[in-house]
Design a protein around this motif. Structure first.
Motif, short mmCIF file in Angstrom:
data_model
loop_
_atom_site.label_atom_id
_atom_site.label_comp_id
_atom_site.label_asym_id
_atom_site.label_seq_id
_atom_site.Cartn_x
_atom_site.Cartn_y
_atom_site.Cartn_z
N PRO A 84 -8.72 55.77 14.33
CA PRO A 84 -8.47 55.67 12.89
C PRO A 84 -7.08 55.15 12.52
O PRO A 84 -6.07 55.59 13.06
N LEU A 85 -7.06 54.21 11.60
CA LEU A 85 -5.83 53.59 11.12
C LEU A 85 -5.10 54.55 10.19
O LEU A 85 -5.70 55.12 9.28
N LEU A 86 -3.80 54.72 10.40
CA LEU A 86 -3.03 55.71 9.66
C LEU A 86 -2.17 55.13 8.55
O LEU A 86 -1.43 55.86 7.92
N LEU A 87 -2.24 53.81 8.33
CA LEU A 87 -1.47 53.21 7.25
C LEU A 87 -2.21 53.44 5.92
O LEU A 87 -3.39 53.09 5.80
N ARG A 88 -1.52 54.01 4.96
CA ARG A 88 -2.18 54.47 3.73
C ARG A 88 -2.83 53.33 2.95
O ARG A 88 -3.99 53.43 2.56
N ILE B 13 -9.82 48.65 5.71
CA ILE B 13 -10.58 48.82 6.94
C ILE B 13 -11.78 49.74 6.75
O ILE B 13 -12.82 49.57 7.38
N GLU B 14 -11.66 50.70 5.85
CA GLU B 14 -12.67 51.75 5.71
C GLU B 14 -14.10 51.23 5.52
O GLU B 14 -15.04 51.78 6.11
N PRO B 15 -14.36 50.17 4.71
CA PRO B 15 -15.75 49.73 4.53
C PRO B 15 -16.43 49.24 5.82
O PRO B 15 -17.65 49.24 5.90
#
Length: 408
Positions: free
Chosen positions: A290-294, A300-302
């Protein structure tokens, strides 16, 4: 990507540029396909044939496979490519089941070729501590295949068995009149049969021993649920996994709240969804965790696939069970004899909640302790003395290679 990113160990963010590009291309293909099926609104409609299939993510996976199998590449680069392939195929929601099966089958094919060309006297390292380093690429490739099955095992097995059934029912060669969307690949190209998994897992190289502990545990659950490994071999592997278990594997699924903030703590502990805990002999990493950049997280989420255990709770094997009380007492005695640090013990048991008792309860406990039978105290001291003598005798034994794998 090939010259800089893949050679950077534990890169956290920049590789998501490729992840996003593949996702945008897949989304564009899907939109054009849906529009063409609904009918073009005007004559300026883009020809849907040029966007029939999303190919960028398949090209990316193919490139990573090419790096893994290139004998002229550095071993560390090939290992990194295996980690990238496994993480990409698992985490990208736009990667279809066919690509998953092709990737796993290609990894298994390489592993089988490695085992076939390995001389008998080359299996074991001179020093057992160097075993993982001697065959590091093989173990990393096998772990990549196991990791993919942990995430996408249900889709992959169902697709392979559907293709196998389709091949058995349709013996004729495909023609140009056949609908391409209904054609399934040759089962030999996506072979995930039981014989392959059994052959690899039962080999003398013992690839499951050198996997990330949580991957080993989860893969055995998948193998049990879908009968990927023959039962006698699976039973042996489960016993071996229980012996090697540290008991620190978290089997809970990821939280339904999938923001960068909620995932940060879990990733720092080693991963999300129970596949980042326990021992990690290969020092592996999965670059598309999981990417941690807000702000970037929303892009990326979709296209991102979060951990969802492929195995139902009824099909779970009991692998990471707590040790018996006697074994726990022996471990405590061993730590005292070898000068174990109390602080380390506290760190290993940080999940244990402190017990708070009142002064009244403390007095009652003290009175009960004073009334204990002297015979029970003597039995405890005798048992403790026997444990000390046994451990002292063990320490005097000569060092051997078998000590490293725990068989001593």
């Amino acid at each position: 990507f090939e010259s800089t990113i893949i050679t950077t160990h534990k890169s956290k963010f920049v590789q998501y540029c490729m992840f996003l590009l593949c996702g945008l291309e897949a989304q564009r293909c899907l939109e054009v396909t849906q529009t063409s099926m609904a009918g073009p609104p005007n004559d300026t409609m883009v020809d849907p044939n040029s966007y029939e299939h999303s190919i960028l993510h398949r090209d990316f996976a193919s490139k990573l496979l090419g790096l893994i199998m290139d004998p002229y590449r550095a071993a560390l680069t090939r290992q990194s490519a295996a980690c990238y392939l496994a993480s990409f195929v698992c985490r990208a929601s736009y990667v279809e089941a066919e690509t998953v099966c092709e990737a796993v089958s290609a990894l298994l094919r390489w592993a089988e070729a490695y085992m076939d060309t390995l001389a008998t006297n080359s299996i074991r390292a001179a020093d057992a501590r160097d075993q993982g380093e001697l065959h590091a690429l093989f173990y990393t490739v096998c772990q990549a295949a196991f990791y993919i099955m942990c995430f996408r095992g249900t889709e992959a097995i169902h697709f392979f068995r559907e293709a196998l059934l389709h091949c058995q029912l349709n013996q004729r060669e495909p023609t140009d009149d056949d609908d391409p969307s209904l054609l399934l690949p040759d089962p030999t190209d996506i072979d995930l049969s039981t014989s392959r998994w059994t052959n690899i897992c039962n080999h003398d190289l013992q690839p499951l021993r050198f996997c990330l502990e949580s991957v080993r545990s989860e893969f055995l659950h998948v193998a049990h649920a879908f009968e990927l490994i023959e039962e006698p071999i699976l039973d042996k592997l489960v016993v071996d996994a229980k012996r090697m278990s540290t008991g620190r594997v978290n089997k809970k699924a990821a939280s339904a709240i999938t923001t960068a903030a909620t995932l940060e703590k879990q990733r720092r502990k080693g991963g999300v969804g129970g596949l980042g805990q326990g021992s990690n002999p290969l020092k592996s990493f999965f670059p598309f965790d999981p990417l941690l950049l807000r702000r970037s997280h929303a892009l990326i989420e979709p296209f991102y696939k979060h951990w969802q255990g492929p195995v139902e709770e009824d099909d779970m094997l009991v692998i990471d069970e707590a040790p018996d009380d006697d074994d726990h007492q022996l471990e405590l005695d061993d730590e005292e004899l070898v000068g174990g640090d109390d602080d380390d013990s506290d760190d290993d048991n940080e999940d244990d909640a402190p017990v708070v008792v009142s002064d009244h309860e403390t007095k009652d406990d003290e009175s009960d302790t004073d009334d204990e039978d002297d015979s029970s105290t003597q039995d405890f001291q005798k048992k403790r003395q026997q444990q000390k003598e046994a451990w002292a005798a063990t320490l005097k034994r000569p060092r051997s290679q078998s000590m490293e794998n725990g068989s001593w």
